[in-house]
Design a protein around this motif. Structure first.
Motif, PDB file in Angstrom:
ATOM      1  N   PRO A  26     -57.016   2.348   1.791  1.00 28.69           N
ATOM      2  CA  PRO A  26     -58.169   1.727   2.368  1.00 28.69           C
ATOM      3  C   PRO A  26     -57.873   0.597   3.279  1.00 28.69           C
ATOM      4  O   PRO A  26     -56.827  -0.277   2.961  1.00 28.69           O
ATOM      5  N   GLN A  27     -58.380   0.423   4.129  1.00 31.74           N
ATOM      6  CA  GLN A  27     -58.150  -0.648   5.197  1.00 31.74           C
ATOM      7  C   GLN A  27     -58.568  -2.150   4.834  1.00 31.74           C
ATOM      8  O   GLN A  27     -59.443  -2.447   3.940  1.00 31.74           O
ATOM      9  N   THR A  28     -57.749  -3.227   5.076  1.00 30.85           N
ATOM     10  CA  THR A  28     -58.030  -4.354   4.906  1.00 30.85           C
ATOM     11  C   THR A  28     -59.423  -4.835   5.622  1.00 30.85           C
ATOM     12  O   THR A  28     -59.362  -4.628   6.786  1.00 30.85           O
ATOM     13  N   GLY A  29     -60.384  -5.598   4.867  1.00 26.13           N
ATOM     14  CA  GLY A  29     -61.434  -6.011   5.164  1.00 26.13           C
ATOM     15  C   GLY A  29     -61.425  -7.166   6.012  1.00 26.13           C
ATOM     16  O   GLY A  29     -60.576  -8.004   5.815  1.00 26.13           O
ATOM     17  N   ASP A  30     -62.450  -7.457   6.913  1.00 24.94           N
ATOM     18  CA  ASP A  30     -62.683  -8.788   7.557  1.00 24.94           C
ATOM     19  C   ASP A  30     -63.267  -9.728   6.355  1.00 24.94           C
ATOM     20  O   ASP A  30     -63.846  -9.414   5.553  1.00 24.94           O
ATOM     21  N   PHE A  60     -51.166  -8.183  15.414  1.00 25.32           N
ATOM     22  CA  PHE A  60     -49.977  -8.001  15.378  1.00 25.32           C
ATOM     23  C   PHE A  60     -49.312  -6.607  15.056  1.00 25.32           C
ATOM     24  O   PHE A  60     -49.897  -6.287  13.979  1.00 25.32           O
ATOM     25  N   PHE A  61     -48.435  -6.108  15.915  1.00 23.74           N
ATOM     26  CA  PHE A  61     -47.961  -4.810  15.238  1.00 23.74           C
ATOM     27  C   PHE A  61     -46.423  -5.075  15.409  1.00 23.74           C
ATOM     28  O   PHE A  61     -45.731  -5.331  16.344  1.00 23.74           O
ATOM     29  N   ASP A  62     -45.762  -5.152  14.133  1.00 24.18           N
ATOM     30  CA  ASP A  62     -44.365  -5.298  14.136  1.00 24.18           C
ATOM     31  C   ASP A  62     -43.939  -4.280  12.768  1.00 24.18           C
ATOM     32  O   ASP A  62     -44.531  -3.477  12.255  1.00 24.18           O
ATOM     33  N   GLU A  63     -42.401  -4.501  12.480  1.00 27.95           N
ATOM     34  CA  GLU A  63     -41.935  -3.746  11.248  1.00 27.95           C
ATOM     35  C   GLU A  63     -42.590  -3.973  10.013  1.00 27.95           C
ATOM     36  O   GLU A  63     -42.280  -3.165   9.177  1.00 27.95           O
ATOM     37  N   TYR A  64     -43.243  -5.167   9.916  1.00 25.89           N
ATOM     38  CA  TYR A  64     -44.030  -5.276   8.625  1.00 25.89           C
ATOM     39  C   TYR A  64     -45.411  -4.760   8.451  1.00 25.89           C
ATOM     40  O   TYR A  64     -46.098  -5.235   7.793  1.00 25.89           O
ATOM     41  N   THR A  65     -45.900  -4.093   9.536  1.00 22.77           N
ATOM     42  CA  THR A  65     -47.487  -3.958   9.709  1.00 22.77           C
ATOM     43  C   THR A  65     -47.598  -2.674   8.436  1.00 22.77           C
ATOM     44  O   THR A  65     -46.636  -1.857   8.312  1.00 22.77           O
ATOM     45  N   ARG A  66     -48.649  -3.147   7.616  1.00 16.12           N
ATOM     46  CA  ARG A  66     -48.891  -2.223   6.448  1.00 16.12           C
ATOM     47  C   ARG A  66     -49.744  -1.275   7.131  1.00 16.12           C
ATOM     48  O   ARG A  66     -50.573  -1.256   7.685  1.00 16.12           O
ATOM     49  N   THR A  67     -49.701   0.039   6.261  1.00 17.82           N
ATOM     50  CA  THR A  67     -50.686   1.173   6.269  1.00 17.82           C
ATOM     51  C   THR A  67     -52.234   0.635   6.032  1.00 17.82           C
ATOM     52  O   THR A  67     -53.190   1.123   6.442  1.00 17.82           O
ATOM     53  N   SER A  68     -52.339  -0.621   5.444  1.00 13.33           N
ATOM     54  CA  SER A  68     -53.695  -1.054   4.990  1.00 13.33           C
ATOM     55  C   SER A  68     -54.381  -1.856   6.112  1.00 13.33           C
ATOM     56  O   SER A  68     -55.306  -2.246   5.825  1.00 13.33           O
ATOM     57  N   CYS A  69     -53.394  -2.033   7.234  1.00 13.23           N
ATOM     58  CA  CYS A  69     -53.917  -2.868   8.324  1.00 13.23           C
ATOM     59  C   CYS A  69     -53.622  -2.291   9.457  1.00 13.23           C
ATOM     60  O   CYS A  69     -52.923  -2.945  10.370  1.00 13.23           O
ATOM     61  N   TRP A  70     -54.047  -1.139  10.192  1.00 14.92           N
ATOM     62  CA  TRP A  70     -53.757  -0.535  11.350  1.00 14.92           C
ATOM     63  C   TRP A  70     -54.169  -1.144  12.440  1.00 14.92           C
ATOM     64  O   TRP A  70     -53.979  -1.110  13.350  1.00 14.92           O
TER      65      TRP A  70
END
Length: 158
Positions: A26-30, A60-70
């Motif tokens: 599930p994606q992180t909500g606002d 931000f898209f870096d090596e720490y981007t989680r799948t819950s926050c595309w």
């Protein structure tokens, strides 16, 4: 005869994999601030702005981007004077603020951006004792909901 076997074989393989339970993150909500409450929303008004052909999203898209926050960001919204405003944008962990100047929209005197591009609804679950847990629905089914209708950034709470 051999021509028909290949599509049937592919169909059987695809059908087999479709029967396996798949799990998605599930994606992180606002976050939405209404008076003294901060509520998580999953309707993503800023995505509607970007999807209308405006500036690419500033996440931000870096090596720490989680799948819950595309999306690469988490927006903070505020309802003020029955209008929806963008207050801030952060990375997904809320540790680093992204400048809302990157969006290129006009701020008001309080540094907020009026969300006049957004038409839609916020469906907010109100937690009560009647809450039902459903593991297949990423959590719960709520018996009571607050519906906030937004038309060209103007808010109507039902």
């Amino acid at each position: 005869m051999k021509i028909f076997l290949k599509p049937i074989f592919v169909l059987i393989i695809v059908g087999t994999f479709c029967k396996i339970d798949c799990f998605a993150t599930p994606q992180t909500g606002d976050l939405l601030i209404i008076e003294n409450d901060t509520i998580t929303i999953f309707q993503y008004p800023l995505d509607k702005y970007f999807n209308k052909g405006n500036l690419y999203n500033p996440g931000f898209f870096d090596e720490y981007t989680r799948t819950s926050c595309w999306r690469g960001y988490k927006a903070i919204w505020i309802i003020k004077d029955n209008k929806l405003f963008l207050k801030d944008i952060y990375d997904c962990s809320l540790s680093e603020k992204i400048s809302i100047d990157r969006i290129g929209l006009q701020k008001d005197r309080d540094g907020l951006i009026f969300a006049n591009w957004y038409d839609g609804y916020f469906k907010i679950n109100l937690k009560t004792k009647e809450e039902i847990r459903e593991p297949w629905n990423f959590g719960r089914i709520f018996m009571r909901k607050l519906i906030i209708k937004i038309s060209v950034g103007k808010v109507q709470i039902d």
